[in-house]
Design an enzyme around this catalytic site. Structure first.
Site, PDB file in Angstrom:
ATOM      1  N   ASN A  96       0.839  -1.193   0.000  1.00 58.47           N
ATOM      2  CA  ASN A  96       0.000   0.000   0.000  1.00 58.47           C
ATOM      3  C   ASN A  96       0.877   1.247   0.000  1.00 58.47           C
ATOM      4  OD1 ASN A  96      -2.387  -1.578   0.276  1.00 58.47           O
ATOM      5  ND2 ASN A  96      -1.950  -1.823   2.450  1.00 58.47           N
ATOM      6  N   GLU A 104      -0.830   2.751   6.132  1.00 58.12           N
ATOM      7  CA  GLU A 104      -0.841   3.206   7.530  1.00 58.12           C
ATOM      8  C   GLU A 104       0.554   3.565   8.022  1.00 58.12           C
ATOM      9  OE1 GLU A 104      -2.737   0.233   9.930  1.00 58.12           O
ATOM     10  OE2 GLU A 104      -4.543   0.270   8.700  1.00 58.12           O
ATOM     11  N   VAL A 105       1.525   2.765   7.652  1.00 52.24           N
ATOM     12  CA  VAL A 105       2.895   2.979   8.132  1.00 52.24           C
ATOM     13  C   VAL A 105       3.752   3.475   6.959  1.00 52.24           C
ATOM     14  CG1 VAL A 105       4.897   1.941   9.238  1.00 52.24           C
ATOM     15  CG2 VAL A 105       2.591   1.150   9.842  1.00 52.24           C
ATOM     16  N   HIS A 109       6.770  -1.370   2.789  1.00 54.58           N
ATOM     17  CA  HIS A 109       6.618  -2.759   3.221  1.00 54.58           C
ATOM     18  C   HIS A 109       5.749  -3.487   2.225  1.00 54.58           C
ATOM     19  CE1 HIS A 109       3.472  -0.309   5.124  1.00 54.58           C
ATOM     20  NE2 HIS A 109       2.673  -1.365   5.064  1.00 54.58           N
ATOM     21  N   HIS A 111       3.241  -6.832   2.178  1.00 48.04           N
ATOM     22  CA  HIS A 111       2.553  -7.848   2.972  1.00 48.04           C
ATOM     23  C   HIS A 111       2.631  -9.148   2.165  1.00 48.04           C
ATOM     24  CE1 HIS A 111       0.060  -4.925   5.487  1.00 48.04           C
ATOM     25  NE2 HIS A 111       0.439  -4.141   4.477  1.00 48.04           N
TER      26      HIS A 111
END
Ligand code: AMP
Length: 127
Positions: A96, A104-105, A109, A111
């Protein structure tokens, strides 16, 4: 426009050892750890150690060595978790980015999700 990186984000704190994590794999340029709120039997996050906000930031500014290490770490995690498709049932990889990506972070990253059928890729939502 330059990418802005917030070094107080939670994954930066994990990389500095300020917050614990359940490590799956650590390489020279990458860290893989279990998501705190798993959404599938396998839910691992793989992050580069460098200060990159998103995949596009990483692609634009990371060194070749960082990129190779990160991509190979992702593949290794898939094999270690038993979701790589050389004999297993597969996985979904999501990254994302930004507001529309509902990130969100703000540290890159991916997933790695597996261990169950993941359903449709994107669901239409309001907003
Ligand atoms: P995203 O919405 O793509 O930015 O995903 C952020 C992910 O980080 C979510 O799946 C969270 O469950 C996960 N997360 C948040 N804090 C932690 C933490 N301290 N350790 C592991 N995963 C976390």
């Amino acid at each position: 426009m330059a990418y802005a990186y917030d070094d107080q984000n939670i994954f930066a704190k994990i990389l500095r050892g300020e917050i614990p994590n359940t490590t799956v794999l650590e390489t020279e340029h990458a860290l893989a750890f279990r998501d705190l709120y798993p959404q599938a039997p396998t839910h691992v996050l793989v992050i580069p150690k460098g200060a990159y906000v998103s995949y596009d930031h990483f692609a634009a500014e990371a060194s070749d060595a960082e990129i190779v290490d990160y991509i190979r770490a992702i593949g290794q995690v898939c094999r270690m978790e038993g979701v790589a498709i050389d004999g297993n049932e597969g996985f979904r990889m999501i990254s994302n980015a930004g507001a529309h990506g509902v990130q969100e972070v703000p540290h890159l990253h991916v997933h790695i999700l597996g261990g169950r059928h993941m359903g449709r890729m994107v669901q239409k939502t309001e907003g």
